[in-house]
Design an enzyme around this catalytic site. Structure first.
Site, short mmCIF file in Angstrom:
data_model
loop_
_atom_site.label_atom_id
_atom_site.label_comp_id
_atom_site.label_asym_id
_atom_site.label_seq_id
_atom_site.Cartn_x
_atom_site.Cartn_y
_atom_site.Cartn_z
N SER A 129 0.84 -1.20 0.00
CA SER A 129 0.00 0.00 0.00
C SER A 129 0.87 1.25 0.00
O SER A 129 2.00 1.24 0.52
CB SER A 129 -0.85 -0.03 1.27
OG SER A 129 -1.38 1.24 1.52
N TYR A 154 -1.74 -1.15 11.05
CA TYR A 154 -1.98 -1.64 9.69
C TYR A 154 -0.79 -1.30 8.78
O TYR A 154 -0.22 -2.15 8.11
CB TYR A 154 -3.27 -1.02 9.12
CG TYR A 154 -3.38 -1.17 7.62
CD1 TYR A 154 -3.69 -2.40 7.05
CD2 TYR A 154 -3.11 -0.09 6.77
CE1 TYR A 154 -3.74 -2.55 5.67
CE2 TYR A 154 -3.16 -0.23 5.40
CZ TYR A 154 -3.47 -1.46 4.85
OH TYR A 154 -3.51 -1.60 3.49
N LYS A 158 2.30 -3.64 6.75
CA LYS A 158 2.67 -3.62 5.32
C LYS A 158 4.18 -3.41 5.17
O LYS A 158 4.82 -4.06 4.34
CB LYS A 158 1.90 -2.51 4.59
CG LYS A 158 0.41 -2.80 4.43
CD LYS A 158 0.15 -4.02 3.55
CE LYS A 158 -1.29 -4.47 3.55
NZ LYS A 158 -1.52 -5.79 2.98
#
Ligand code: UDP
Length: 340
Positions: A129, A154, A158
């Site tokens: 992302s 989150y 990643k």
């Protein structure tokens, strides 16, 4: 026995995963879905078979469960690649429950990497992302832009997953990996058979817009209009999910031609930023309706503005976007109207 190369798609009934299944099959591969439907619905499989015109193999497995996945793999031949989507993705929830995010997102990747090694699966395509860039110094980011310390669990997962994959590739002569950094996926399949299915109240802008237009939500709140941007609202690079899905196929095809130790990251965006108000007004225009919205406070943690420099993906993957924002907002609305 199928002569086609088989590709495992974890999270293959999710939003980006389901559209990727369609494109992978279209490109001549067999798509095998690993998905336990925790954030999707089993009927998506029927829709995928309808769009693709073929039976699709599915295994109801948890990607943290090595034994279940290896049992599935023992029943398959010719598996050459894994596209790993299965992960949790709600930034706010990750702040409240970081352990869940580390366990599901990093834990599942460790099992996938073990599986790739044990079953000699050569190609891994990973869902990353643009969140890895945090709040960038300049709004347009290349793959060389600094990776920032994450502001949410989150985002941290990643970054950690990207690092783990890089180390895994260095340690393994067989594995080749592609890290795809998504900007903001929107839209739906033009058939309106598949699209985004948010659980509960949507966090993302476009599903909130379509649910408001449909009357499921009363009103959309624009999170702040006092930013230093073109009209005061945040700017993002919104990309049609079918274009995003297509990039996964191109990434696989490129990976297949690579030598050992290949590991590259690519930005997947259109290269153009749109503000929240531009998205709202374009949605109203292309679908000929009025949206009930108000301007509210800023949402804590929002990046002010960011869009991709997608040149690397354009040049090296031979990939570019075919759909416009207008197409995407039309398709999102057709899909929303098609959900019961
Ligand atoms: N946004 C908004 N109202 C909403 C949901 C999102 O104004 O109900 C804004 C949000 O502040 C951001 C943009 O829409 O500027 C995109 O938000 P989204 O959560 O879809 O993506 P992300 O913030 O992860 O880029």
């Amino acid at each position: 026995m199928s002569e086609k190369k088989q590709i495992i798609i974890t999270g293959g009934t999710g939003f980006i995963g389901s559209h990727t299944v369609v494109e992978v099959i279209k490109a001549g591969f067999d798509a095998i879905i690993f998905d336990d439907f925790r954030n999707s619905k089993p009927w998506i499989l029927d829709r995928l078979e309808k769009i693709s015109g073929c039976k699709i193999k599915h295994f109801d497995v948890d990607c943290n469960n090595y034994n279940a996945m290896s049992t599935a793999l023992n029943s398959l031949q010719n598996v050459t690649g894994i596209i790993h989507f299965a992960a949790d993705k709600a930034v706010g929830e990750s702040v409240l429950n970081p352990v869940k995010y580390y366990e599901n997102n990093i834990g599942s990747l460790t099992q996938i990497l073990k599986l790739a090694k044990d079953f000699e699966i050569e190609h891994l395509v990973f869902s990353s992302s643009c969140t890895v860039y945090g709040e960038p110094a300049s709004p347009i980011v290349t793959e060389e832009t600094e990776i920032k310390k994450a502001t949410s669990p989150y985002g941290a997962t990643k970054i950690a997953c990207e690092e783990l994959i890089q180390f895994a590739v260095q340690s393994d002569q067989k594995l080749k990996a592609t890290l795809l950094r998504y900007f903001n996926p929107i839209g739906a399949h033009p058939s309106a058979e598949i699209g985004e299915l948010p659980q509960g109240i949507p966090n993302n802008l476009v599903p909130y817009i379509t649910q408001t237009a449909k009357g499921i939500r009363e009103q959309l709140t624009v999170f702040g209009n006092d930013y230093e941007t073109i009209d005061g609202t945040n700017v993002r690079d919104y990309i049609h999910v079918v274009d995003l899905a297509d990039a996964h196929v191109k990434a696989l095809q490129r990976s297949i031609k690579q030598e050992a130790n290949f590991c590259e990251a690519y930005n997947l965006g259109t290269g153009k930023g749109s503000s929240v108000l531009e998205i709202i007004h374009t949605f109203e225009e292309v679908n000929d309706l009025k949206l009930n919205y108000v301007i509210g406070d800023r949402r804590p943690g929002d990046v002010v503005q960011i869009w991709a420099d997608p040149s690397k993906a354009n040049n090296e993957l031979g990939w570019s976007c075919k759909y416009t924002i207008k197409d995407a907002l039309k398709h999102s609305w057709s899909w929303e109207q098609n959900i019961d």
